[in-house]
Design a protein around this motif. Structure first.
Motif, mmCIF file in Angstrom:
data_model
loop_
_atom_site.group_PDB
_atom_site.id
_atom_site.type_symbol
_atom_site.label_atom_id
_atom_site.label_comp_id
_atom_site.label_asym_id
_atom_site.label_seq_id
_atom_site.Cartn_x
_atom_site.Cartn_y
_atom_site.Cartn_z
ATOM 1 N N THR A 43 76.821 -17.801 34.508
ATOM 2 C CA THR A 43 77.399 -18.268 35.760
ATOM 3 C C THR A 43 76.361 -18.975 36.624
ATOM 4 O OG1 THR A 43 79.015 -16.468 35.756
ATOM 5 C CG2 THR A 43 78.575 -17.536 37.867
ATOM 6 N N GLY A 44 76.706 -20.164 37.090
ATOM 7 C CA GLY A 44 75.817 -20.919 37.967
ATOM 8 C C GLY A 44 74.916 -21.900 37.260
ATOM 9 N N ASP A 45 74.782 -21.777 35.938
ATOM 10 C CA ASP A 45 73.896 -22.669 35.190
ATOM 11 C C ASP A 45 74.472 -24.081 35.115
ATOM 12 O OD1 ASP A 45 71.989 -20.769 34.719
ATOM 13 O OD2 ASP A 45 72.707 -20.243 32.722
ATOM 14 N N ILE A 46 73.581 -25.052 35.138
ATOM 15 C CA ILE A 46 73.944 -26.461 34.974
ATOM 16 C C ILE A 46 73.090 -27.027 33.850
ATOM 17 C CG2 ILE A 46 74.094 -28.728 36.066
ATOM 18 C CD1 ILE A 46 74.265 -27.330 38.769
ATOM 19 N N PHE A 47 73.729 -27.711 32.913
ATOM 20 C CA PHE A 47 72.965 -28.243 31.790
ATOM 21 C C PHE A 47 73.613 -29.513 31.251
ATOM 22 C CE2 PHE A 47 75.975 -25.123 30.270
ATOM 23 C CZ PHE A 47 76.543 -25.693 29.136
ATOM 24 N N GLU A 79 65.688 -37.681 22.248
ATOM 25 C CA GLU A 79 65.712 -36.292 22.712
ATOM 26 C C GLU A 79 66.837 -35.543 22.001
ATOM 27 O OE1 GLU A 79 63.755 -34.708 24.751
ATOM 28 O OE2 GLU A 79 62.577 -36.270 25.719
ATOM 29 N N VAL A 80 66.532 -34.388 21.427
ATOM 30 C CA VAL A 80 67.554 -33.608 20.745
ATOM 31 C C VAL A 80 67.856 -32.301 21.468
ATOM 32 C CG1 VAL A 80 66.975 -34.592 18.520
ATOM 33 C CG2 VAL A 80 65.825 -32.512 19.238
ATOM 34 N N LYS A 81 67.104 -32.003 22.487
ATOM 35 C CA LYS A 81 67.288 -30.713 23.144
ATOM 36 C C LYS A 81 68.339 -30.789 24.246
ATOM 37 C CE LYS A 81 63.734 -31.230 26.706
ATOM 38 N NZ LYS A 81 62.537 -30.619 27.336
ATOM 39 N N ILE A 82 68.895 -29.648 24.551
ATOM 40 C CA ILE A 82 69.785 -29.509 25.695
ATOM 41 C C ILE A 82 68.921 -29.350 26.945
ATOM 42 C CG2 ILE A 82 71.468 -27.994 26.792
ATOM 43 C CD1 ILE A 82 72.573 -27.451 23.995
ATOM 44 N N HIS A 83 69.300 -30.019 28.015
ATOM 45 C CA HIS A 83 68.519 -29.977 29.244
ATOM 46 C C HIS A 83 69.147 -28.982 30.217
ATOM 47 C CE1 HIS A 83 65.928 -33.635 28.621
ATOM 48 N NE2 HIS A 83 66.816 -33.742 27.633
ATOM 49 N N ARG A 84 68.390 -27.983 30.590
ATOM 50 C CA ARG A 84 68.834 -27.018 31.598
ATOM 51 C C ARG A 84 68.199 -27.395 32.936
ATOM 52 N NH1 ARG A 84 69.963 -21.252 31.148
ATOM 53 N NH2 ARG A 84 69.150 -21.297 29.016
ATOM 54 N N PHE A 85 69.003 -27.434 33.986
ATOM 55 C CA PHE A 85 68.499 -27.806 35.297
ATOM 56 C C PHE A 85 68.426 -26.566 36.183
ATOM 57 C CE2 PHE A 85 70.752 -31.454 33.536
ATOM 58 C CZ PHE A 85 69.722 -32.391 33.538
#
Length: 268
Positions: A54-58, A107-113
């Motif tokens: 909950t609350g994560d943005i990616f 870029e192959v990774k998922i970006h977490r903000f």
């Protein structure tokens, strides 16, 4: 299964899921900016796994395989706002912005903000629009997506390496790609596309390199990975079959017993 999607435009949606879990294996044709309102999601890529709460943005980059498992949590449904950042819209955004070619990296990774008030408020401001009975104006939708892209560039100075990359997959090394991605239950057409090949060229190259059909090789590799998880990681069959690329537990158990001579439940 109780899975609902509300669109205010083709590129902005609210997804809600309140069953036990929802699993899909996919490769997105556009970048996906996701904000979690409730629930959890586990995303498995070739070399890394992620857990979002909950609350994560990616941001999930386009043209990369991923297994996505969505869960309700703490009595609340899995609920998320999703924004599609299409190649066409990004090309328009970057048309007046100079991005040096050397700054464009694959870029192959998922970006977490990390939690950021500008990004959170931008995505949260979309919630009231999902209850509108009238059509959401495309001009406002475009402004919202442009706002999100601008905020991403402000809080992550390297995000242009993802958003400004408009290349399609080129022909790449088949052995390296398949060894990293065999656990994703994709169609052979998708495997071909991601390796820069037509389906017929993919099948021909695959047989020449691996001396067997793609289907047989994929099943063998997935069963070997499952055996490793069962024996070395002490996992349960019900926790393994989805992660290694099988559609359901019964199919996995049948294939495993055919390969090893005993049911996966007996490994433990």
């Amino acid at each position: 299964m109780d899975f609902h999607i509300k669109y205010i435009t083709p590129d902005i949606k609210l997804s809600t899921y309140d069953d036990k879990l929802f699993k899909t294996e996919t490769v997105f044709e556009f970048h996906m900016l996701v904000w979690f309102i409730s629930g959890e999601t586990k995303i498995i890529q070739a070399d890394q796994s992620y857990l979002f709460k909950t609350g994560d943005i990616f941001l999930i980059p386009r043209n990369h395989l991923a297994t996505i498992i969505n869960y309700p949590k703490d009595g609340l449904p899995h609920k998320a706002v999703v924004m599609h950042l299409t190649k066409e819209r990004l090309k328009d955004f970057y048309s007046n912005i100079e991005v040096k070619k050397e700054n464009i990296r694959k870029e192959v990774k998922i970006h977490r903000f990390e939690k950021h008030p500008l990004l959170e408020s931008c995505l949260a401001s979309l919630i009231p629009y999902f209850d509108m009975k009238d059509t959401f104006p495309e001009t406002i939708a475009s402004l919202k997506i442009t706002e999100a892209i601008s905020i991403l560039r402000e809080i992550d100075k390297n995000i242009d390496s993802v958003l400004a990359d408009f290349d399609e997959p080129g022909k790449i090394d088949l052995i390296d790609f398949m060894e990293k991605n065999y656990m994703f239950n994709m169609s052979l057409e998708k495997f071909g596309y991601l390796t820069g090949r037509s389906l017929s060229t993919f099948n021909r190259d695959f047989r020449k390199i691996f001396q067997t059909t793609p289907q047989r090789w994929l099943t063998q590799k997935r069963l070997e990975l499952a055996y490793y998880h069962l024996i070395e990681k002490n996992k349960k069959p019900s926790d393994v079959f989805m992660e290694v690329g099988f559609e359901d537990l019964s199919h996995f158990s049948f294939a495993f017993k055919k390969q090893y001579g005993f049911a996966p439940s007996l490994v433990r």
